[in-house]
Design a protein around this motif. Structure first.
Motif, PDB file in Angstrom:
ATOM      1  N   GLU A 129      42.196  39.915  28.540  1.00  0.00           N
ATOM      2  CA  GLU A 129      41.816  38.505  28.526  1.00  0.00           C
ATOM      3  C   GLU A 129      40.637  38.210  29.453  1.00  0.00           C
ATOM      4  N   ILE A 130      40.173  39.220  30.183  1.00  0.00           N
ATOM      5  CA  ILE A 130      39.017  39.020  31.068  1.00  0.00           C
ATOM      6  C   ILE A 130      37.756  39.063  30.204  1.00  0.00           C
ATOM      7  N   PRO A 131      37.029  37.952  30.120  1.00  0.00           N
ATOM      8  CA  PRO A 131      35.839  37.948  29.266  1.00  0.00           C
ATOM      9  C   PRO A 131      34.677  38.715  29.891  1.00  0.00           C
ATOM     10  N   THR A 132      33.836  39.235  29.052  1.00  0.00           N
ATOM     11  CA  THR A 132      32.638  39.952  29.496  1.00  0.00           C
ATOM     12  C   THR A 132      31.811  39.083  30.434  1.00  0.00           C
ATOM     13  N   GLU A 133      31.766  37.791  30.161  1.00  0.00           N
ATOM     14  CA  GLU A 133      30.971  36.866  30.975  1.00  0.00           C
ATOM     15  C   GLU A 133      31.461  36.812  32.419  1.00  0.00           C
ATOM     16  N   PHE A 134      32.737  37.079  32.638  1.00  0.00           N
ATOM     17  CA  PHE A 134      33.270  37.102  33.998  1.00  0.00           C
ATOM     18  C   PHE A 134      32.479  38.082  34.855  1.00  0.00           C
ATOM     19  N   PHE A 135      32.236  39.250  34.327  1.00  0.00           N
ATOM     20  CA  PHE A 135      31.501  40.284  35.065  1.00  0.00           C
ATOM     21  C   PHE A 135      30.023  39.924  35.168  1.00  0.00           C
ATOM     22  N   GLN A 136      29.446  39.492  34.060  1.00  0.00           N
ATOM     23  CA  GLN A 136      28.024  39.186  34.031  1.00  0.00           C
ATOM     24  C   GLN A 136      27.663  38.056  34.983  1.00  0.00           C
ATOM     25  N   GLN A 137      28.454  36.994  35.007  1.00  0.00           N
ATOM     26  CA  GLN A 137      28.164  35.836  35.856  1.00  0.00           C
ATOM     27  C   GLN A 137      28.265  36.166  37.339  1.00  0.00           C
ATOM     28  N   ARG A 138      28.993  37.194  37.692  1.00  0.00           N
ATOM     29  CA  ARG A 138      29.174  37.574  39.089  1.00  0.00           C
ATOM     30  C   ARG A 138      28.303  38.762  39.503  1.00  0.00           C
ATOM     31  N   GLY A 139      27.479  39.252  38.589  1.00  0.00           N
ATOM     32  CA  GLY A 139      26.619  40.390  38.903  1.00  0.00           C
ATOM     33  C   GLY A 139      27.384  41.686  39.075  1.00  0.00           C
ATOM     34  N   LEU A 140      28.549  41.785  38.436  1.00  0.00           N
ATOM     35  CA  LEU A 140      29.370  42.990  38.532  1.00  0.00           C
ATOM     36  C   LEU A 140      28.935  43.998  37.482  1.00  0.00           C
ATOM     37  N   THR A 141      28.699  45.229  37.898  1.00  0.00           N
ATOM     38  CA  THR A 141      28.238  46.256  36.974  1.00  0.00           C
ATOM     39  C   THR A 141      29.266  47.359  36.750  1.00  0.00           C
ATOM     40  N   VAL A 142      30.326  47.359  37.593  1.00  0.00           N
ATOM     41  CA  VAL A 142      31.358  48.399  37.533  1.00  0.00           C
ATOM     42  C   VAL A 142      32.730  47.747  37.631  1.00  0.00           C
ATOM     43  N   ALA A 143      33.679  48.277  36.869  1.00  0.00           N
ATOM     44  CA  ALA A 143      35.084  47.879  37.004  1.00  0.00           C
ATOM     45  C   ALA A 143      35.907  49.137  37.240  1.00  0.00           C
ATOM     46  N   LEU A 144      36.634  49.147  38.349  1.00  0.00           N
ATOM     47  CA  LEU A 144      37.568  50.224  38.662  1.00  0.00           C
ATOM     48  C   LEU A 144      38.948  49.751  38.221  1.00  0.00           C
ATOM     49  N   LEU A 145      39.590  50.532  37.362  1.00  0.00           N
ATOM     50  CA  LEU A 145      40.786  50.094  36.659  1.00  0.00           C
ATOM     51  C   LEU A 145      42.022  50.859  37.079  1.00  0.00           C
ATOM     52  N   ASP A 146      43.095  50.121  37.326  1.00  0.00           N
ATOM     53  CA  ASP A 146      44.398  50.722  37.533  1.00  0.00           C
ATOM     54  C   ASP A 146      44.946  51.118  36.160  1.00  0.00           C
ATOM     55  N   VAL A 147      45.937  51.993  36.124  1.00  0.00           N
ATOM     56  CA  VAL A 147      46.509  52.438  34.852  1.00  0.00           C
ATOM     57  C   VAL A 147      47.825  51.739  34.551  1.00  0.00           C
ATOM     58  N   ASP A 148      48.873  52.138  35.269  1.00  0.00           N
ATOM     59  CA  ASP A 148      50.219  51.671  34.937  1.00  0.00           C
ATOM     60  C   ASP A 148      50.378  50.179  35.171  1.00  0.00           C
ATOM     61  N   ASN A 149      50.811  49.505  34.116  1.00  0.00           N
ATOM     62  CA  ASN A 149      51.043  48.065  34.069  1.00  0.00           C
ATOM     63  C   ASN A 149      49.759  47.251  34.118  1.00  0.00           C
ATOM     64  N   THR A 150      48.613  47.915  33.993  1.00  0.00           N
ATOM     65  CA  THR A 150      47.328  47.232  33.870  1.00  0.00           C
ATOM     66  C   THR A 150      46.696  47.573  32.521  1.00  0.00           C
ATOM     67  N   LEU A 151      46.501  48.873  32.248  1.00  0.00           N
ATOM     68  CA  LEU A 151      45.951  49.317  30.965  1.00  0.00           C
ATOM     69  C   LEU A 151      47.047  49.658  29.953  1.00  0.00           C
ATOM     70  N   THR A 152      48.226  49.984  30.448  1.00  0.00           N
ATOM     71  CA  THR A 152      49.350  50.358  29.594  1.00  0.00           C
ATOM     72  C   THR A 152      50.640  50.131  30.373  1.00  0.00           C
ATOM     73  N   THR A 153      51.758  50.267  29.696  1.00  0.00           N
ATOM     74  CA  THR A 153      53.037  50.161  30.391  1.00  0.00           C
ATOM     75  C   THR A 153      53.279  51.429  31.212  1.00  0.00           C
TER      76      THR A 153
END
Length: 167
Positions: free
Chosen positions: A15-39
């Motif tokens: 549900e995080i829109p692409t614009e969220f990153f663009q508007q804040r000048g964010l170029t990288v997202a570091l992602l957790d796995v369990d319960n973030t990308l999958t169960t």
């Protein structure tokens, strides 16, 4: 602001829109796995997550997994998505996060850390100067350790939501 408060929160990562990153000048997202990308311990991400990852890649956002889970858990998951990763990240300690930033050649101000846990993902991001993004866990964890952590997170979430006007 509290080091335990995220900069932003969403129900699910997709549900995080692409614009969220663009508007804040964010170029990288570091992602957790369990319960973030999958169960928890699921070897495949949710379908909506796959679409979200593709949209973010297409927008130019660089993605990398930063997980406290083991190499055996994280490596096949990350490789299946074509993502670089750091396992055994020891969040909230900052060493592996700084390693990820160095590997990607970015500053903390350009980086979002996205995860479902306040005492690991959010605290790690805040201490490192990154944008901290909290998502709700995809499912309750059955282990007592996680139930205790979720109980300890509740008053922090209440205070955060009150401050955000969503009491």
């Amino acid at each position: 602001m509290s080091v335990f408060f995220p900069h932003a929160d969403f129900k699910r990562i997709y549900e995080i829109p692409t614009e969220f990153f663009q508007q804040r000048g964010l170029t990288v997202a570091l992602l957790d796995v369990d319960n973030t990308l999958t169960t928890h311990d699921n070897p495949t991400p949710h379908k909506e997550v796959l679409g979200w990852l593709e949209r973010q890649r297409n927008s130019g956002l660089r993605l990398m997994i930063l997980s406290n889970n083991t190499e055996e858990r994280v490596a096949p998951f990350a490789e299946g998505l074509g993502l670089e990763y750091i396992a055994n990240a020891h969040k909230p300690l900052g060493g592996p996060l700084r390693q990820a930033l160095g590997k990607l050649g970015v500053r903390p101000e350009e980086t979002a850390v996205i995860g479902d846990q306040i005492f690991t993902d959010i605290l790690c991001a805040r201490l490192a100067g990154c944008t901290a993004v909290l998502v709700e866990p995809m499912e309750p964890e059955p282990m007592a350790f996680f139930r205790v952590k979720r109980t300890l997170e509740r008053p922090i979430l209440r205070a955060y939501r009150k401050r955000k006007g969503r009491g």
